[in-house]
Design a protein around this motif. Structure first.
Motif, PDB file in Angstrom:
ATOM      1  N   LEU A 142       0.821  -1.214   0.000  1.00  0.00           N
ATOM      2  CA  LEU A 142       0.000   0.000   0.000  1.00  0.00           C
ATOM      3  C   LEU A 142       0.856   1.265   0.000  1.00  0.00           C
ATOM      4  O   LEU A 142       0.334   2.366   0.090  1.00  0.00           O
ATOM      5  CB  LEU A 142      -0.927  -0.002   1.223  1.00  0.00           C
ATOM      6  CG  LEU A 142      -2.060  -1.033   1.214  1.00  0.00           C
ATOM      7  CD1 LEU A 142      -2.717  -1.128   2.587  1.00  0.00           C
ATOM      8  CD2 LEU A 142      -3.097  -0.683   0.145  1.00  0.00           C
ATOM      9  N   GLY A 143       2.167   1.095  -0.088  1.00  0.00           N
ATOM     10  CA  GLY A 143       3.069   2.233  -0.148  1.00  0.00           C
ATOM     11  C   GLY A 143       3.522   2.744   1.202  1.00  0.00           C
ATOM     12  O   GLY A 143       4.166   3.797   1.280  1.00  0.00           O
ATOM     13  N   LYS A 144       3.210   2.020   2.264  1.00  0.00           N
ATOM     14  CA  LYS A 144       3.548   2.475   3.604  1.00  0.00           C
ATOM     15  C   LYS A 144       4.947   2.039   4.011  1.00  0.00           C
ATOM     16  O   LYS A 144       5.444   1.010   3.572  1.00  0.00           O
ATOM     17  CB  LYS A 144       2.530   1.920   4.615  1.00  0.00           C
ATOM     18  CG  LYS A 144       1.100   2.393   4.381  1.00  0.00           C
ATOM     19  CD  LYS A 144       0.167   1.845   5.440  1.00  0.00           C
ATOM     20  CE  LYS A 144      -1.276   2.270   5.173  1.00  0.00           C
ATOM     21  NZ  LYS A 144      -1.435   3.736   5.251  1.00  0.00           N
ATOM     22  N   ALA A 145       5.562   2.813   4.895  1.00  0.00           N
ATOM     23  CA  ALA A 145       6.793   2.396   5.546  1.00  0.00           C
ATOM     24  C   ALA A 145       6.455   1.329   6.579  1.00  0.00           C
ATOM     25  O   ALA A 145       5.314   1.243   7.057  1.00  0.00           O
ATOM     26  CB  ALA A 145       7.472   3.588   6.207  1.00  0.00           C
ATOM     27  N   THR A 146       7.439   0.513   6.946  1.00  0.00           N
ATOM     28  CA  THR A 146       7.184  -0.574   7.890  1.00  0.00           C
ATOM     29  C   THR A 146       8.335  -0.697   8.882  1.00  0.00           C
ATOM     30  O   THR A 146       9.481  -0.340   8.584  1.00  0.00           O
ATOM     31  CB  THR A 146       7.000  -1.917   7.162  1.00  0.00           C
ATOM     32  OG1 THR A 146       8.187  -2.228   6.421  1.00  0.00           O
ATOM     33  CG2 THR A 146       5.804  -1.872   6.213  1.00  0.00           C
ATOM     34  N   GLY A 147       8.009  -1.234  10.070  1.00  0.00           N
ATOM     35  CA  GLY A 147       9.045  -1.378  11.084  1.00  0.00           C
ATOM     36  C   GLY A 147       8.762  -2.490  12.063  1.00  0.00           C
ATOM     37  O   GLY A 147       7.600  -2.862  12.303  1.00  0.00           O
ATOM     38  N   LEU A 148       9.833  -3.035  12.638  1.00  0.00           N
ATOM     39  CA  LEU A 148       9.785  -4.078  13.659  1.00  0.00           C
ATOM     40  C   LEU A 148      10.653  -3.634  14.833  1.00  0.00           C
ATOM     41  O   LEU A 148      11.841  -3.344  14.653  1.00  0.00           O
ATOM     42  CB  LEU A 148      10.316  -5.406  13.114  1.00  0.00           C
ATOM     43  CG  LEU A 148       9.609  -6.008  11.885  1.00  0.00           C
ATOM     44  CD1 LEU A 148      10.414  -7.190  11.352  1.00  0.00           C
ATOM     45  CD2 LEU A 148       8.188  -6.425  12.247  1.00  0.00           C
ATOM     46  N   VAL A 149      10.074  -3.599  16.031  1.00  0.00           N
ATOM     47  CA  VAL A 149      10.807  -3.211  17.234  1.00  0.00           C
ATOM     48  C   VAL A 149      10.497  -4.235  18.320  1.00  0.00           C
ATOM     49  O   VAL A 149       9.327  -4.532  18.582  1.00  0.00           O
ATOM     50  CB  VAL A 149      10.398  -1.811  17.719  1.00  0.00           C
ATOM     51  CG1 VAL A 149      11.040  -1.495  19.063  1.00  0.00           C
ATOM     52  CG2 VAL A 149      10.776  -0.751  16.687  1.00  0.00           C
ATOM     53  N   THR A 150      11.523  -4.782  18.969  1.00  0.00           N
ATOM     54  CA  THR A 150      11.318  -5.796  19.995  1.00  0.00           C
ATOM     55  C   THR A 150      12.481  -5.822  20.963  1.00  0.00           C
ATOM     56  O   THR A 150      13.602  -5.447  20.613  1.00  0.00           O
ATOM     57  CB  THR A 150      11.149  -7.192  19.354  1.00  0.00           C
ATOM     58  OG1 THR A 150      10.938  -8.175  20.388  1.00  0.00           O
ATOM     59  CG2 THR A 150      12.366  -7.584  18.532  1.00  0.00           C
ATOM     60  N   THR A 151      12.235  -6.277  22.191  1.00  0.00           N
ATOM     61  CA  THR A 151      13.322  -6.521  23.133  1.00  0.00           C
ATOM     62  C   THR A 151      13.843  -7.944  23.022  1.00  0.00           C
ATOM     63  O   THR A 151      14.799  -8.314  23.702  1.00  0.00           O
ATOM     64  CB  THR A 151      12.882  -6.255  24.578  1.00  0.00           C
ATOM     65  OG1 THR A 151      11.701  -7.022  24.866  1.00  0.00           O
ATOM     66  CG2 THR A 151      12.607  -4.775  24.799  1.00  0.00           C
ATOM     67  N   ALA A 152      13.226  -8.766  22.168  1.00  0.00           N
ATOM     68  CA  ALA A 152      13.742 -10.098  21.858  1.00  0.00           C
ATOM     69  C   ALA A 152      14.760  -9.982  20.727  1.00  0.00           C
ATOM     70  O   ALA A 152      15.127  -8.883  20.298  1.00  0.00           O
ATOM     71  CB  ALA A 152      12.604 -11.023  21.439  1.00  0.00           C
ATOM     72  N   GLN A 153      15.228 -11.121  20.224  1.00  0.00           N
ATOM     73  CA  GLN A 153      15.958 -11.094  18.970  1.00  0.00           C
ATOM     74  C   GLN A 153      15.012 -10.556  17.894  1.00  0.00           C
ATOM     75  O   GLN A 153      13.828 -10.910  17.867  1.00  0.00           O
ATOM     76  CB  GLN A 153      16.415 -12.497  18.567  1.00  0.00           C
ATOM     77  CG  GLN A 153      17.273 -13.207  19.593  1.00  0.00           C
ATOM     78  CD  GLN A 153      16.478 -14.144  20.487  1.00  0.00           C
ATOM     79  OE1 GLN A 153      15.299 -13.908  20.748  1.00  0.00           O
ATOM     80  NE2 GLN A 153      17.112 -15.195  20.942  1.00  0.00           N
ATOM     81  N   VAL A 154      15.518  -9.739  16.997  1.00  0.00           N
ATOM     82  CA  VAL A 154      14.641  -9.214  15.946  1.00  0.00           C
ATOM     83  C   VAL A 154      14.139 -10.325  15.036  1.00  0.00           C
ATOM     84  O   VAL A 154      13.159 -10.139  14.298  1.00  0.00           O
ATOM     85  CB  VAL A 154      15.350  -8.129  15.094  1.00  0.00           C
ATOM     86  CG1 VAL A 154      15.667  -6.911  15.937  1.00  0.00           C
ATOM     87  CG2 VAL A 154      16.600  -8.676  14.422  1.00  0.00           C
ATOM     88  N   THR A 155      14.775 -11.476  15.108  1.00  0.00           N
ATOM     89  CA  THR A 155      14.361 -12.640  14.315  1.00  0.00           C
ATOM     90  C   THR A 155      13.547 -13.628  15.132  1.00  0.00           C
ATOM     91  O   THR A 155      13.291 -14.749  14.673  1.00  0.00           O
ATOM     92  CB  THR A 155      15.595 -13.354  13.744  1.00  0.00           C
ATOM     93  OG1 THR A 155      16.511 -13.636  14.821  1.00  0.00           O
ATOM     94  CG2 THR A 155      16.294 -12.485  12.710  1.00  0.00           C
ATOM     95  N   ASP A 156      13.123 -13.244  16.338  1.00  0.00           N
ATOM     96  CA  ASP A 156      12.317 -14.131  17.167  1.00  0.00           C
ATOM     97  C   ASP A 156      10.914 -14.279  16.574  1.00  0.00           C
ATOM     98  O   ASP A 156      10.540 -13.595  15.611  1.00  0.00           O
ATOM     99  CB  ASP A 156      12.258 -13.592  18.590  1.00  0.00           C
ATOM    100  CG  ASP A 156      11.833 -14.644  19.603  1.00  0.00           C
ATOM    101  OD1 ASP A 156      12.131 -15.835  19.396  1.00  0.00           O
ATOM    102  OD2 ASP A 156      11.206 -14.272  20.615  1.00  0.00           O
ATOM    103  N   ALA A 157      10.122 -15.160  17.173  1.00  0.00           N
ATOM    104  CA  ALA A 157       8.866 -15.610  16.563  1.00  0.00           C
ATOM    105  C   ALA A 157       7.926 -14.468  16.186  1.00  0.00           C
ATOM    106  O   ALA A 157       7.380 -14.444  15.080  1.00  0.00           O
ATOM    107  CB  ALA A 157       8.163 -16.580  17.507  1.00  0.00           C
ATOM    108  N   THR A 158       7.718 -13.508  17.097  1.00  0.00           N
ATOM    109  CA  THR A 158       6.724 -12.471  16.797  1.00  0.00           C
ATOM    110  C   THR A 158       7.137 -11.557  15.658  1.00  0.00           C
ATOM    111  O   THR A 158       6.396 -11.433  14.666  1.00  0.00           O
ATOM    112  CB  THR A 158       6.400 -11.670  18.064  1.00  0.00           C
ATOM    113  OG1 THR A 158       5.784 -12.538  19.020  1.00  0.00           O
ATOM    114  CG2 THR A 158       5.452 -10.526  17.745  1.00  0.00           C
TER     115      THR A 158
END
Length: 430
Positions: A142-158
């Motif tokens: 849809l043309g939106k920016a995206t981001g992932l923020v976590t206190t786990a590993q950034v590759t963890d399940a969520t």
């Protein structure tokens, strides 16, 4: 181990408050604002488009966890930021695992991210192992920016369930590769640097640290940080570097593995992320909000789950307070960006948590099914104890609070897959 409360007043009834059971959680959890579709500052209108969507997850956070955090922080008459969102409901957490009745984080997050129920351990794939488009990918289209923020590993399940597709949640380096070469979130912030550097190349975080000598670089895909830089990411590994970063694409890895040390109380447990969750989330908002088409952002506090696995009440509270501080910051952002949909939810319940009166004749369990406390009820001279009935997940429903466009549609009892439907509809403006 006692935790000092802060504000709030009132007394606790002299009866047990055992909120781990889904039935009691549901009975006491109603929608704020009812079926009011009027925007009126609350952002409940179902036909508005959500320019921005901020999905906030307390991993393992059930209704009892939220009450535990509330009682320890603001007391009986206080209110957490996460509980102040206008609309409230709950989600059922069942996966379709053929061997286990209770979900894990991978299947729970995949239900949220794709609208499809799957087996435990699956990330971004259906029960047959086929990739399913995620909310993050829909937002990108849809043309939106995206981001992932976590206190786990950034590759963890969520986070992985929103930005990757693998049949096994343990394939961390492949998940990282897919981030930088396929789903390409604009912002990736959290822990887990070990999965980005090959063995023998410790990166910014040294191998075998004193707090956990088992941690060491172990990428199966070569040097993924260098590949991320080649893809246009600015890489940072400290709070100071994050503050100075000014790139439109940002990768920050602030620990070998999780950004904390999970353990039983007094056995090496530490919750002191090198970069607080609220600071990572604020930076992500700064970067993503530059996109004129809006953004999708996942924010996760992982330590609630990990500390609950260890019956560690004090650090469950502390990490929950960090999550609530982050929610307060996000809601301040949303006040100035009325086309922002915010929701706070747990993917499952961990620990079978129950809050009880102090009672010397009601001691139970050992180790990970122990009674813990007493803890002070903030704003009073009372204490309470906590019972942990399991060291694993439970099948309890999880509470959800939301505010912004389409939030009213989440004010109900629903399967976790329905959250996907509402958020996608909100982004599309249908």
């Amino acid at each position: 181990m006692a935790l000092q409360g802060t504000t709030g007043h009132g007394v606790l009834r002299r009866t047990s408050v055992a909120l781990g059971a889904a039935g009691l959680a549901i009975a006491g959890f109603a929608a704020y604002g009812g079926n009011d579709h009027d925007d009126g500052g609350g952002g409940g209108r179902h036909h508005d488009r959500a320019r921005n969507v901020i999905f906030i997850q307390g991993d393992g956070m059930g209704i009892a966890h939220r009450e535990l955090i509330r009682l320890a922080t603001v007391g009986k008459d206080g209110q957490l930021a996460m509980d102040a969102l206008r609309f409230a409901g709950w989600t059922h957490t069942d996966s379709v695992d053929p061997e286990e009745a209770v979900t894990d984080s991978a299947a729970g997050a995949t239900a949220f991210s794709t609208g499809v129920r799957t087996y435990n351990g699956a990330v971004g794939v259906d029960a047959d192992g086929h990739p399913v488009p995620t909310l993050l990918e829909h937002a990108h289209n849809l043309g939106k920016a995206t981001g992932l923020v976590t206190t786990a590993q950034v590759t963890d399940a969520t986070p992985a369930a929103f930005g990757a597709h693998v049949p096994d949640r343990g394939d961390h380096s492949e998940i990282a590769r897919q981030y930088i070469e396929e789903s390409r979130p604009d912002v990736i912030l959290g822990g887990g640097e070990d999965w980005w550097f090959p063995a023998g190349d410790p990166g910014a975080w040294p191998d075998h640290p004193a707090e956990d000598p088992t941690e060491e670089s172990r990428s199966t895909q070569g040097n993924l940080v260098e590949r991320a830089k080649q893809q246009g990411y600015e890489y940072v590994s400290t709070a100071a570097e994050l503050k100075k970063a000014d790139g439109a694409r940002l990768l920050g890895l602030f620990a070998n593995q999780e950004m904390f040390q999970q353990a039983n109380e007094g056995e090496g447990d530490v919750y002191a992320p090198p970069v607080p969750l609220v600071d990572m989330a604020a930076k992500a908002l700064d970067v993503l909000s530059e996109d004129r088409d809006g953004f999708f952002l996942l924010i996760e506090e992982e330590a609630i789950d990990e500390m609950a696995h260890h019956s560690n009440t004090a650090l469950t509270i502390k990490s929950g307070q960090a999550l609530d501080q982050t929610v307060a910051m996000v809601m301040d952002f949303a006040k100035h960006h009325r086309d922002t949909l915010v929701l706070v939810v747990g993917d499952h319940e961990t620990g079978g948590l129950a809050i009880e009166n102090v009672d010397a004749e009601d001691e139970s369990g050992e180790g990970q099914t122990a009674e813990d406390g007493p803890f002070p009820l903030a704003g009073s001279d009372l204490d309470f104890t906590v019972d942990w009935t399991t060291g694993a997940h439970t099948g309890a429903a999880t509470p959800l609070t939301a505010e912004g466009p389409h939030a009213v549609e989440l004010a109900r009892s629903q399967p976790n897959t329905a959250v996907f439907d509402v958020l996608l509809e909100a982004m599309r403006g249908h």
